[in-house]
Design a protein around this motif. Structure first.
Motif, PDB file in Angstrom:
ATOM      1  N   TYR A  49       9.063  12.451   2.550  1.00  0.00           N
ATOM      2  CA  TYR A  49       8.272  12.625   1.327  1.00  0.00           C
ATOM      3  C   TYR A  49       8.355  11.376   0.446  1.00  0.00           C
ATOM      4  CZ  TYR A  49       6.996  14.186  -3.337  1.00  0.00           C
ATOM      5  OH  TYR A  49       6.420  14.280  -4.578  1.00  0.00           O
ATOM      6  N   ILE A  50       9.555  10.808   0.319  1.00  0.00           N
ATOM      7  CA  ILE A  50       9.707   9.581  -0.477  1.00  0.00           C
ATOM      8  C   ILE A  50       8.880   8.452   0.128  1.00  0.00           C
ATOM      9  CG2 ILE A  50      11.345   7.825  -1.255  1.00  0.00           C
ATOM     10  CD1 ILE A  50      11.548  10.461  -2.753  1.00  0.00           C
ATOM     11  N   ALA A  51       8.899   8.334   1.469  1.00  0.00           N
ATOM     12  CA  ALA A  51       8.119   7.284   2.125  1.00  0.00           C
ATOM     13  C   ALA A  51       6.627   7.477   1.922  1.00  0.00           C
ATOM     14  CB  ALA A  51       8.440   7.268   3.621  1.00  0.00           C
ATOM     15  N   TYR A  52       6.216   8.698   1.664  1.00  0.00           N
ATOM     16  CA  TYR A  52       4.795   9.002   1.469  1.00  0.00           C
ATOM     17  C   TYR A  52       4.301   8.585   0.084  1.00  0.00           C
ATOM     18  CZ  TYR A  52       0.522  11.844   1.185  1.00  0.00           C
ATOM     19  OH  TYR A  52      -0.778  12.267   1.033  1.00  0.00           O
ATOM     20  N   ILE A  53       5.198   8.537  -0.911  1.00  0.00           N
ATOM     21  CA  ILE A  53       4.771   8.270  -2.285  1.00  0.00           C
ATOM     22  C   ILE A  53       5.191   6.883  -2.781  1.00  0.00           C
ATOM     23  CG2 ILE A  53       4.827  10.733  -2.867  1.00  0.00           C
ATOM     24  CD1 ILE A  53       7.484  10.263  -4.294  1.00  0.00           C
ATOM     25  N   VAL A  54       5.858   6.075  -1.940  1.00  0.00           N
ATOM     26  CA  VAL A  54       6.250   4.723  -2.339  1.00  0.00           C
ATOM     27  C   VAL A  54       5.567   3.721  -1.413  1.00  0.00           C
ATOM     28  CG1 VAL A  54       8.485   5.526  -3.211  1.00  0.00           C
ATOM     29  CG2 VAL A  54       8.307   4.705  -0.859  1.00  0.00           C
ATOM     30  N   PRO A  55       5.533   2.434  -1.791  1.00  0.00           N
ATOM     31  CA  PRO A  55       4.922   1.427  -0.913  1.00  0.00           C
ATOM     32  C   PRO A  55       5.608   1.353   0.454  1.00  0.00           C
ATOM     33  CG  PRO A  55       5.232   0.546  -3.110  1.00  0.00           C
ATOM     34  CD  PRO A  55       5.930   1.859  -3.082  1.00  0.00           C
ATOM     35  N   VAL A  56       4.864   0.903   1.430  1.00  0.00           N
ATOM     36  CA  VAL A  56       5.379   0.810   2.802  1.00  0.00           C
ATOM     37  C   VAL A  56       6.595  -0.116   2.849  1.00  0.00           C
ATOM     38  CG1 VAL A  56       4.816   0.105   5.160  1.00  0.00           C
ATOM     39  CG2 VAL A  56       3.109   1.282   3.767  1.00  0.00           C
TER      40      VAL A  56
ATOM     41  N   ILE B 129       0.842  -1.199   0.000  1.00  0.00           N
ATOM     42  CA  ILE B 129       0.000   0.000   0.000  1.00  0.00           C
ATOM     43  C   ILE B 129       0.881   1.254   0.000  1.00  0.00           C
ATOM     44  CG2 ILE B 129      -1.676   1.327   1.351  1.00  0.00           C
ATOM     45  CD1 ILE B 129      -2.866  -1.261   2.302  1.00  0.00           C
ATOM     46  N   ILE B 130       0.466   2.234  -0.790  1.00  0.00           N
ATOM     47  CA  ILE B 130       1.175   3.516  -0.849  1.00  0.00           C
ATOM     48  C   ILE B 130       0.435   4.511   0.042  1.00  0.00           C
ATOM     49  CG2 ILE B 130       1.949   5.386  -2.356  1.00  0.00           C
ATOM     50  CD1 ILE B 130       1.961   3.386  -4.650  1.00  0.00           C
ATOM     51  N   PRO B 131       1.110   5.147   1.001  1.00  0.00           N
ATOM     52  CA  PRO B 131       0.427   6.052   1.938  1.00  0.00           C
ATOM     53  C   PRO B 131      -0.397   7.138   1.268  1.00  0.00           C
ATOM     54  CG  PRO B 131       2.627   5.574   2.727  1.00  0.00           C
ATOM     55  CD  PRO B 131       2.517   4.948   1.375  1.00  0.00           C
ATOM     56  N   LYS B 132       0.094   7.749   0.202  1.00  0.00           N
ATOM     57  CA  LYS B 132      -0.637   8.871  -0.401  1.00  0.00           C
ATOM     58  C   LYS B 132      -1.962   8.424  -1.017  1.00  0.00           C
ATOM     59  CE  LYS B 132       1.453   8.825  -5.057  1.00  0.00           C
ATOM     60  NZ  LYS B 132       0.167   8.653  -5.766  1.00  0.00           N
ATOM     61  N   ASP B 133      -2.080   7.119  -1.347  1.00  0.00           N
ATOM     62  CA  ASP B 133      -3.310   6.612  -1.955  1.00  0.00           C
ATOM     63  C   ASP B 133      -4.337   6.167  -0.923  1.00  0.00           C
ATOM     64  OD1 ASP B 133      -2.179   7.064  -4.423  1.00  0.00           O
ATOM     65  OD2 ASP B 133      -1.426   5.007  -4.626  1.00  0.00           O
ATOM     66  N   CYS B 134      -3.888   5.790   0.272  1.00  0.00           N
ATOM     67  CA  CYS B 134      -4.803   5.262   1.290  1.00  0.00           C
ATOM     68  C   CYS B 134      -4.585   5.928   2.653  1.00  0.00           C
ATOM     69  CB  CYS B 134      -4.637   3.746   1.431  1.00  0.00           C
ATOM     70  SG  CYS B 134      -4.704   2.851  -0.123  1.00  0.00           S
ATOM     71  N   PHE B 135      -4.228   7.216   2.645  1.00  0.00           N
ATOM     72  CA  PHE B 135      -3.888   7.863   3.914  1.00  0.00           C
ATOM     73  C   PHE B 135      -5.088   7.943   4.849  1.00  0.00           C
ATOM     74  CE2 PHE B 135      -2.546  11.204   6.791  1.00  0.00           C
ATOM     75  CZ  PHE B 135      -1.210  10.895   6.990  1.00  0.00           C
ATOM     76  N   GLY B 136      -6.267   8.212   4.313  1.00  0.00           N
ATOM     77  CA  GLY B 136      -7.440   8.333   5.174  1.00  0.00           C
ATOM     78  C   GLY B 136      -7.853   7.015   5.814  1.00  0.00           C
ATOM     79  N   GLU B 137      -7.583   5.904   5.157  1.00  0.00           N
ATOM     80  CA  GLU B 137      -8.000   4.595   5.677  1.00  0.00           C
ATOM     81  C   GLU B 137      -7.076   4.091   6.775  1.00  0.00           C
ATOM     82  OE1 GLU B 137      -8.964   0.110   3.901  1.00  0.00           O
ATOM     83  OE2 GLU B 137      -8.301   1.747   2.575  1.00  0.00           O
ATOM     84  N   TYR B 138      -5.779   4.384   6.674  1.00  0.00           N
ATOM     85  CA  TYR B 138      -4.791   3.924   7.661  1.00  0.00           C
ATOM     86  C   TYR B 138      -3.996   5.126   8.204  1.00  0.00           C
ATOM     87  CZ  TYR B 138      -5.692  -0.601   5.421  1.00  0.00           C
ATOM     88  OH  TYR B 138      -6.300  -1.719   4.894  1.00  0.00           O
ATOM     89  N   THR B 139      -4.696   6.151   8.624  1.00  0.00           N
ATOM     90  CA  THR B 139      -4.038   7.402   9.007  1.00  0.00           C
ATOM     91  C   THR B 139      -2.998   7.189  10.104  1.00  0.00           C
ATOM     92  OG1 THR B 139      -6.019   8.650   8.409  1.00  0.00           O
ATOM     93  CG2 THR B 139      -4.391   9.759   9.805  1.00  0.00           C
TER      94      THR B 139
END
Length: 385
Positions: A250-257, A190-200
């Protein structure tokens, strides 16, 4: 050119994919296999770290001599002086067989390795399960997953969750090689920027851990490394200490966990490696008194060295006067030449003296018209007589 670069990365990525597969076959946990993989990479690149540490030891041993050179030009900020300072420092480096750029070589060698590792992490089906390109494309179509840079991580989980559909494309042996990229039910693809609201809360924890490991890792690495003394760099250093960790966040926010976790592990292993190297190859340290004494000894040795006198130096020593910077071209002492070049007063006595003496004074010949006029005057005077 691009295809050649991709080919080189593929050659490096394939063996690294086998390493992760081996680690996963032992542990059965993708997260633990990532830690094992990061550790293996550090071991592989350890010789490069040794070379870099030796370069730092050499640079630290030259610090007293370099400080003596800098002290000689202290307080002079003009361009010519600074160029002379840099020239003497580079001459010192050449004499001691030290290159300040040799420490950059390990970093340049690591770049293709880092890119290859990144490919292995985000493409587990290609490099870990060793599925062909055609099989991966069919699986994208079967599970309706859009192909992008990180889709294989998500696709790997769908393959494991839907075995029957997967077996319509790949064999049973290939299916067994597909790694489970979930830990505790959480998909590491999962990429944080795509699912931030679900796994905040979880993603905030990932980003905080990324910042702490990045900031702490670089601080500890510098603590165990040699830091050459440079002027006016404290403000820029403090800025870099914050900007680099923020960039990592920022890199961790746009790449998979999974990728962010790998970099966090690397940030923890880097200072550990530097600590080990600092014990094997310790950096020489000098107290202020020792440094000052070594500077004096080096300055005294430089003064005792015989100076090479070139033809240019000889010429300048003759034709230049200490009190006058204007160059002379006759090769005679300045005072004597000035006396010869200074015109004497135009008196009748001096004119008579010059006429009588044939001492090499060259007089200008009369012009042609003047001589013709003089002859006509003599003929007229003869007729009158």
């Amino acid at each position: 050119m691009i295809n050649a670069a991709l080919g080189i990365l593929d050659i490096i990525s394939i063996p690294f994919g086998y390493v992760i597969r081996f680690a996963y076959s032992i542990t059965g946990n993708y997260l633990i296999s990532m830690i094992f993989f990061a550790l293996v990479v550090k071991i592989i690149m350890f010789p490069l770290g040794i070379k870099q540490q030796k370069n730092s030891v050499k640079q630290a041993s030259l610090r007293p001599k370099e400080s003596a050179i800098r002290r000689k030009y202290a307080g002079r900020e003009d361009k010519a002086t600074q160029q002379k300072l840099q020239q003497e420092i580079m001459e010192l480096y050449q004499k001691e067989n030290f290159s300040p750029f040799s420490g950059c070589l390990p970093l340049l060698v690591q770049m293709p390795i880092i890119l290859a590792l990144y490919s292995v992490i985000r493409q587990p089906l290609t490099y870990i399960a060793r599925l062909g390109t055609e099989a991966v494309e069919k699986l994208h179509g079967v599970f309706n997953v859009t192909a992008d840079s990180y889709s294989e991580i998500t696709l790997a989980q769908k393959v494991l969750e839907n075995k029957q559909q997967s077996l319509s494309v790949i064999s049973e042996s290939e299916f067994a090689k597909v790694p489970d990229v979930t830990v505790g039910g959480f998909n590491l693809g999962i990429i944080p920027k795509d699912c931030f609201g679900e796994y905040t809360a979880l993603f905030i924890a990932v980003l905080v851990i990324t910042f702490i490991t990045s900031y702490g890792g670089q601080w500890l690495t510098r603590k165990f490394s040699y830091q050459p003394p440079t002027a006016n760099n404290q403000s820029s250093l403090r800025l870099m200490n914050v900007m680099l960790p923020l960039f990592s966040v920022y890199i961790a926010y746009i790449v998979p966990v999974a990728v962010a976790f790998y970099w966090a592990v690397q940030n923890l292993l880097s200072p550990l490696q530097q600590f080990i190297l600092s014990k094997i190859y310790p950096i020489p340290e000098y107290s202020p008194e020792e440094l000052k004494q070594l500077e004096k000894e080096f300055a005294a040795q430089e003064k005792k060295k015989p100076r090479k006198v070139t033809e240019e130096v000889k010429r300048r020593s003759i034709v230049y006067d200490d009190d006058d910077d204007e160059p002379e071209t006759t090769g005679k002492p300045l005072a004597t030449e000035n006396r010869q070049n200074t015109p004497a007063p135009k008196t009748a006595a001096n004119a008579k003296k010059k006429k009588k003496s044939g001492s090499g004074v060259i007089e200008m010949a009369p012009l042609k018209d003047n001589s013709a006029g003089a002859e006509s005057q003599e003929e007229e005077s003869g007729e009158d007589e």
